[in-house]
Design a protein around this motif. Structure first.
Motif, PDB file in Angstrom:
ATOM      1  N   PRO A  48      30.445   5.069  27.470  1.00 16.79           N
ATOM      2  CA  PRO A  48      31.329   6.220  27.220  1.00 16.79           C
ATOM      3  C   PRO A  48      32.798   5.820  27.327  1.00 16.79           C
ATOM      4  O   PRO A  48      33.137   4.780  27.891  1.00 16.79           O
ATOM      5  N   GLU A  49      33.659   6.655  26.794  1.00 11.29           N
ATOM      6  CA  GLU A  49      35.103   6.461  26.864  1.00 11.29           C
ATOM      7  C   GLU A  49      35.631   7.142  28.117  1.00 11.29           C
ATOM      8  O   GLU A  49      35.258   8.279  28.415  1.00 11.29           O
ATOM      9  N   ARG A  50      36.472   6.460  28.859  1.00  9.69           N
ATOM     10  CA  ARG A  50      37.107   7.048  30.041  1.00  9.69           C
ATOM     11  C   ARG A  50      38.394   7.736  29.602  1.00  9.69           C
ATOM     12  O   ARG A  50      39.257   7.105  29.003  1.00  9.69           O
ATOM     13  N   LEU A  51      38.499   9.022  29.927  1.00 14.26           N
ATOM     14  CA  LEU A  51      39.657   9.825  29.547  1.00 14.26           C
ATOM     15  C   LEU A  51      40.180  10.580  30.760  1.00 14.26           C
ATOM     16  O   LEU A  51      39.407  10.990  31.622  1.00 14.26           O
ATOM     17  N   TRP A  52      41.495  10.796  30.770  1.00 17.42           N
ATOM     18  CA  TRP A  52      42.049  11.671  31.788  1.00 17.42           C
ATOM     19  C   TRP A  52      41.659  13.103  31.469  1.00 17.42           C
ATOM     20  O   TRP A  52      41.658  13.520  30.305  1.00 17.42           O
ATOM     21  N   ARG A  53      41.363  13.864  32.518  1.00 17.79           N
ATOM     22  CA  ARG A  53      41.130  15.299  32.382  1.00 17.79           C
ATOM     23  C   ARG A  53      42.492  15.975  32.312  1.00 17.79           C
ATOM     24  O   ARG A  53      43.278  15.906  33.265  1.00 17.79           O
ATOM     25  N   ALA A  54      42.761  16.634  31.204  1.00 23.27           N
ATOM     26  CA  ALA A  54      44.075  17.236  30.985  1.00 23.27           C
ATOM     27  C   ALA A  54      44.455  18.206  32.099  1.00 23.27           C
ATOM     28  O   ALA A  54      45.594  18.183  32.581  1.00 23.27           O
ATOM     29  N   ASP A  55      43.527  19.034  32.525  1.00 20.25           N
ATOM     30  CA  ASP A  55      43.840  20.019  33.562  1.00 20.25           C
ATOM     31  C   ASP A  55      44.282  19.341  34.857  1.00 20.25           C
ATOM     32  O   ASP A  55      45.231  19.772  35.506  1.00 20.25           O
ATOM     33  N   ARG A  56      43.605  18.268  35.228  1.00 19.79           N
ATOM     34  CA  ARG A  56      43.915  17.577  36.490  1.00 19.79           C
ATOM     35  C   ARG A  56      45.228  16.806  36.409  1.00 19.79           C
ATOM     36  O   ARG A  56      46.026  16.820  37.342  1.00 19.79           O
ATOM     37  N   ILE A  57      45.464  16.108  35.298  1.00 22.82           N
ATOM     38  CA  ILE A  57      46.708  15.327  35.145  1.00 22.82           C
ATOM     39  C   ILE A  57      47.904  16.260  35.042  1.00 22.82           C
ATOM     40  O   ILE A  57      48.943  16.040  35.678  1.00 22.82           O
ATOM     41  N   ASP A  58      47.781  17.327  34.251  1.00 23.27           N
ATOM     42  CA  ASP A  58      48.875  18.292  34.146  1.00 23.27           C
ATOM     43  C   ASP A  58      49.200  18.901  35.508  1.00 23.27           C
ATOM     44  O   ASP A  58      50.376  19.016  35.882  1.00 23.27           O
ATOM     45  N   ARG A  63      52.723  19.433  40.074  1.00 25.71           N
ATOM     46  CA  ARG A  63      52.874  19.523  41.526  1.00 25.71           C
ATOM     47  C   ARG A  63      54.021  18.657  42.034  1.00 25.71           C
ATOM     48  O   ARG A  63      54.681  18.994  43.006  1.00 25.71           O
ATOM     49  N   TYR A  64      54.275  17.544  41.361  1.00 25.73           N
ATOM     50  CA  TYR A  64      55.326  16.621  41.803  1.00 25.73           C
ATOM     51  C   TYR A  64      56.542  16.661  40.885  1.00 25.73           C
ATOM     52  O   TYR A  64      57.306  15.701  40.830  1.00 25.73           O
ATOM     53  N   ALA A  65      56.742  17.759  40.185  1.00 25.13           N
ATOM     54  CA  ALA A  65      57.820  17.846  39.201  1.00 25.13           C
ATOM     55  C   ALA A  65      59.196  17.582  39.798  1.00 25.13           C
ATOM     56  O   ALA A  65      60.086  17.087  39.108  1.00 25.13           O
ATOM     57  N   ALA A  66      59.397  17.870  41.068  1.00 29.01           N
ATOM     58  CA  ALA A  66      60.706  17.681  41.691  1.00 29.01           C
ATOM     59  C   ALA A  66      60.797  16.373  42.473  1.00 29.01           C
ATOM     60  O   ALA A  66      61.842  16.077  43.048  1.00 29.01           O
ATOM     61  N   ASP A  67      59.737  15.595  42.505  1.00 28.52           N
ATOM     62  CA  ASP A  67      59.700  14.365  43.296  1.00 28.52           C
ATOM     63  C   ASP A  67      59.435  13.156  42.420  1.00 28.52           C
ATOM     64  O   ASP A  67      59.053  13.271  41.267  1.00 28.52           O
ATOM     65  N   THR A  68      59.615  11.998  43.018  1.00 27.66           N
ATOM     66  CA  THR A  68      59.182  10.763  42.383  1.00 27.66           C
ATOM     67  C   THR A  68      57.717  10.561  42.734  1.00 27.66           C
ATOM     68  O   THR A  68      57.335  10.646  43.894  1.00 27.66           O
ATOM     69  N   LEU A  69      56.913  10.322  41.722  1.00 28.70           N
ATOM     70  CA  LEU A  69      55.478  10.109  41.887  1.00 28.70           C
ATOM     71  C   LEU A  69      55.093   8.875  41.103  1.00 28.70           C
ATOM     72  O   LEU A  69      55.486   8.727  39.941  1.00 28.70           O
ATOM     73  N   PHE A  70      54.321   7.996  41.725  1.00 28.06           N
ATOM     74  CA  PHE A  70      53.803   6.817  41.056  1.00 28.06           C
ATOM     75  C   PHE A  70      52.322   7.042  40.793  1.00 28.06           C
ATOM     76  O   PHE A  70      51.547   7.288  41.717  1.00 28.06           O
ATOM     77  N   VAL A  71      51.938   6.971  39.524  1.00 29.65           N
ATOM     78  CA  VAL A  71      50.577   7.233  39.076  1.00 29.65           C
ATOM     79  C   VAL A  71      50.015   5.936  38.507  1.00 29.65           C
ATOM     80  O   VAL A  71      50.677   5.271  37.709  1.00 29.65           O
ATOM     81  N   ALA A  72      48.797   5.589  38.902  1.00 23.89           N
ATOM     82  CA  ALA A  72      48.151   4.400  38.352  1.00 23.89           C
ATOM     83  C   ALA A  72      46.927   4.797  37.557  1.00 23.89           C
ATOM     84  O   ALA A  72      46.173   5.688  37.954  1.00 23.89           O
ATOM     85  N   GLY A  73      46.719   4.120  36.441  1.00 25.54           N
ATOM     86  CA  GLY A  73      45.533   4.349  35.646  1.00 25.54           C
ATOM     87  C   GLY A  73      45.606   3.636  34.319  1.00 25.54           C
ATOM     88  O   GLY A  73      46.666   3.164  33.903  1.00 25.54           O
ATOM     89  N   CYS A  74      44.459   3.573  33.679  1.00 28.94           N
ATOM     90  CA  CYS A  74      44.365   2.985  32.346  1.00 28.94           C
ATOM     91  C   CYS A  74      43.174   3.628  31.641  1.00 28.94           C
ATOM     92  O   CYS A  74      42.024   3.268  31.907  1.00 28.94           O
ATOM     93  N   VAL A  75      43.481   4.615  30.798  1.00 30.29           N
ATOM     94  CA  VAL A  75      42.453   5.330  30.050  1.00 30.29           C
ATOM     95  C   VAL A  75      42.899   5.480  28.598  1.00 30.29           C
ATOM     96  O   VAL A  75      44.088   5.335  28.289  1.00 30.29           O
TER      97      VAL A  75
END
Length: 157
Positions: A48-58, A63-75
């Protein structure tokens, strides 16, 4: 918002960089954990293809719109969110380094079988050029981890 995506192939150092960023007090999210990824069947393919869930990523980015957030992933669908990131940092290393790292890492079993190593080689050849095309910065992770983290942190500014 200064969200930064840290991406790259298996063994490139995403988890190591994220762990060091967290140790330094930065908010981080590893999208391999916490239900951010879903596996979607692809006709004609065994895996199967690994995809980000739009609801969870959004929700995460909101949630961190006012902060610096480092996100890791490759999908496969991460490019959909590139406009929401201040930077897309591609971590790279030669294939022999990637394979040695995945064989030795204690936290993730992926890459220990011959079939998984072959997949890493194939994915690196096919996917890394696509990641490179969308990246705003590329870092060779043969450099010391503190140097890599310093560059990743600077990308948030």
């Amino acid at each position: 918002m200064a969200a930064v995506l840290v991406t790259g192939m298996s063994g490139a150092g995403k988890s190591t960089v994220l762990a060091e960023l967290a140790r330094r007090g930065h908010p981080v999210a590893d999208t391999d954990l916490g239900g951010y990824v879903q596996s979607v069947p692809v006709p004609g393919r065994a895996e199967p293809e690994r995809l980000w869930r739009a609801d969870r990523i959004d929700a995460l980015l909101d949630r961190y719109a006012a902060d610096t957030l480092f996100v890791a992933g490759c999908v496969a669908n991460q490019g959909r969110w590139y406009p929401r990131f201040a930077a897309v940092v591609l971590l790279t290393a030669p294939i022999d380094v990637l394979l040695a790292r995945v064989a030795a890492r204690p936290t993730n079993p992926f890459g220990r079988t011959a079939a998984e190593r072959a997949r890493i080689v194939a994915d690196t050849a096919a996917v890394e050029p696509l990641l490179r095309a969308g990246a705003t910065l590329e870092i060779d992770t043969r450099r010391p981890v503190p140097d890599v983290v310093r560059v990743v942190t600077a990308a948030a500014r």
